[in-house]
Design a protein around this motif. Structure first.
Motif, PDB file in Angstrom:
ATOM      1  N   GLY A 229      22.316 -23.105  77.122  1.00 35.24           N
ATOM      2  CA  GLY A 229      22.475 -22.485  78.430  1.00 35.24           C
ATOM      3  C   GLY A 229      22.765 -23.518  79.506  1.00 35.24           C
ATOM      4  O   GLY A 229      22.603 -24.715  79.305  1.00 35.24           O
ATOM      5  N   ARG A 230      23.200 -23.007  80.633  1.00 34.73           N
ATOM      6  CA  ARG A 230      23.472 -23.885  81.774  1.00 34.73           C
ATOM      7  C   ARG A 230      23.014 -23.165  83.036  1.00 34.73           C
ATOM      8  O   ARG A 230      23.483 -22.053  83.328  1.00 34.73           O
ATOM      9  N   ARG A 231      22.091 -23.791  83.755  1.00 31.66           N
ATOM     10  CA  ARG A 231      21.627 -23.202  85.014  1.00 31.66           C
ATOM     11  C   ARG A 231      22.766 -23.233  86.020  1.00 31.66           C
ATOM     12  O   ARG A 231      23.434 -24.260  86.177  1.00 31.66           O
ATOM     13  N   VAL A 232      22.986 -22.089  86.696  1.00 32.62           N
ATOM     14  CA  VAL A 232      24.068 -21.971  87.673  1.00 32.62           C
ATOM     15  C   VAL A 232      23.543 -21.286  88.923  1.00 32.62           C
ATOM     16  O   VAL A 232      22.521 -20.600  88.899  1.00 32.62           O
ATOM     17  N   ARG A 233      24.248 -21.499  90.010  1.00 38.78           N
ATOM     18  CA  ARG A 233      23.937 -20.761  91.239  1.00 38.78           C
ATOM     19  C   ARG A 233      24.452 -19.344  91.063  1.00 38.78           C
ATOM     20  O   ARG A 233      25.508 -19.120  90.485  1.00 38.78           O
ATOM     21  N   ALA A 234      23.722 -18.392  91.591  1.00 37.71           N
ATOM     22  CA  ALA A 234      24.131 -16.993  91.511  1.00 37.71           C
ATOM     23  C   ALA A 234      25.280 -16.720  92.476  1.00 37.71           C
ATOM     24  O   ALA A 234      25.362 -17.331  93.545  1.00 37.71           O
ATOM     25  N   HIS A 235      26.152 -15.821  92.094  1.00 40.96           N
ATOM     26  CA  HIS A 235      27.230 -15.388  92.983  1.00 40.96           C
ATOM     27  C   HIS A 235      26.627 -14.672  94.192  1.00 40.96           C
ATOM     28  O   HIS A 235      27.081 -14.841  95.313  1.00 40.96           O
ATOM     29  N   ASN A 236      25.592 -13.877  93.941  1.00 42.61           N
ATOM     30  CA  ASN A 236      24.875 -13.165  94.989  1.00 42.61           C
ATOM     31  C   ASN A 236      23.601 -13.961  95.293  1.00 42.61           C
ATOM     32  O   ASN A 236      22.735 -14.099  94.438  1.00 42.61           O
ATOM     33  N   PRO A 237      23.450 -14.501  96.514  1.00 41.63           N
ATOM     34  CA  PRO A 237      22.298 -15.341  96.842  1.00 41.63           C
ATOM     35  C   PRO A 237      20.945 -14.641  96.656  1.00 41.63           C
ATOM     36  O   PRO A 237      19.917 -15.297  96.560  1.00 41.63           O
ATOM     37  N   TYR A 238      20.951 -13.320  96.586  1.00 43.49           N
ATOM     38  CA  TYR A 238      19.719 -12.574  96.336  1.00 43.49           C
ATOM     39  C   TYR A 238      19.034 -13.102  95.081  1.00 43.49           C
ATOM     40  O   TYR A 238      17.822 -13.276  95.049  1.00 43.49           O
ATOM     41  N   TRP A 239      19.820 -13.361  94.020  1.00 49.60           N
ATOM     42  CA  TRP A 239      19.240 -13.786  92.746  1.00 49.60           C
ATOM     43  C   TRP A 239      18.721 -15.215  92.799  1.00 49.60           C
ATOM     44  O   TRP A 239      17.785 -15.555  92.074  1.00 49.60           O
ATOM     45  N   ASP A 240      19.291 -16.062  93.651  1.00 50.26           N
ATOM     46  CA  ASP A 240      18.737 -17.409  93.826  1.00 50.26           C
ATOM     47  C   ASP A 240      17.397 -17.342  94.554  1.00 50.26           C
ATOM     48  O   ASP A 240      16.503 -18.147  94.298  1.00 50.26           O
ATOM     49  N   LYS A 241      17.259 -16.367  95.456  1.00 55.15           N
ATOM     50  CA  LYS A 241      16.006 -16.197  96.184  1.00 55.15           C
ATOM     51  C   LYS A 241      14.914 -15.669  95.252  1.00 55.15           C
ATOM     52  O   LYS A 241      13.753 -16.064  95.358  1.00 55.15           O
ATOM     53  N   TRP A 242      15.271 -14.766  94.340  1.00 53.96           N
ATOM     54  CA  TRP A 242      14.290 -14.062  93.519  1.00 53.96           C
ATOM     55  C   TRP A 242      14.329 -14.451  92.052  1.00 53.96           C
ATOM     56  O   TRP A 242      13.846 -13.700  91.204  1.00 53.96           O
ATOM     57  N   GLY A 243      14.898 -15.602  91.723  1.00 52.49           N
ATOM     58  CA  GLY A 243      14.879 -15.999  90.316  1.00 52.49           C
ATOM     59  C   GLY A 243      15.768 -17.181  90.011  1.00 52.49           C
ATOM     60  O   GLY A 243      16.158 -17.936  90.893  1.00 52.49           O
TER      61      GLY A 243
END
Length: 139
Positions: free
Chosen positions: A104-118
């Protein structure tokens, strides 16, 4: 009058895979899903595809990964093709590290909501898994 779909059927999420071995390492060894079923293609019409089904035996869903050795279908995920697991707890660094160690590779979410909540981790085929700190209930 519209007819509603019965909400109790088993849910299958099916996706093409380039490499079922790499996918198994990510989903089984990295995330801990169990292999529920495996089938090798044997060239007959009924068994033309390699199949790998993963999940939990007690769940009403499973993830099916498919590879057709005669007519490869290239995975074409977008940044919004997400499989979200609601953990209801902080995401353990050890889990993210294990997913990265298994392809796997950790990536930034396209929707910042998912970076805030996971945490978002891309699997070997490019699909995104979100490990959410939130809870979810349909009730």
């Amino acid at each position: 009058m519209s007819e509603a779909v019965d909400p109790t059927p088993h849910l299958r999420i099916a996706r093409p895979s380039r490499d079922l071995g790499a996918a198994e390492r990510f989903w089984h060894d990295g995330l801990g899903f169990q292999v529920l079923y495996r089938q090798a293609a044997d060239g007959t019409p009924a068994h033309r595809h390699h199949l790998l089904m993963l999940g939990r035996p007690d769940a009403s869903w499973h993830l099916e990964l498919v590879q057709d050795p005669l007519a490869t279908v290239e995975p074409r995920p977008t940044p919004e093709d997400l499989l979200v697991l609601y953990l209801g707890t902080p995401v353990p660094d050890s889990l993210v590290n294990r997913l990265e160690e298994h392809g796997g590779r950790r990536v930034r979410a396209h929707n910042p909501y998912w970076d805030k909540w996971g945490v978002t981790v891309q699997d070997p085929d490019g699909y995104r898994l979100v490990l959410s700190t939130r809870n979810w209930s349909n009730g």
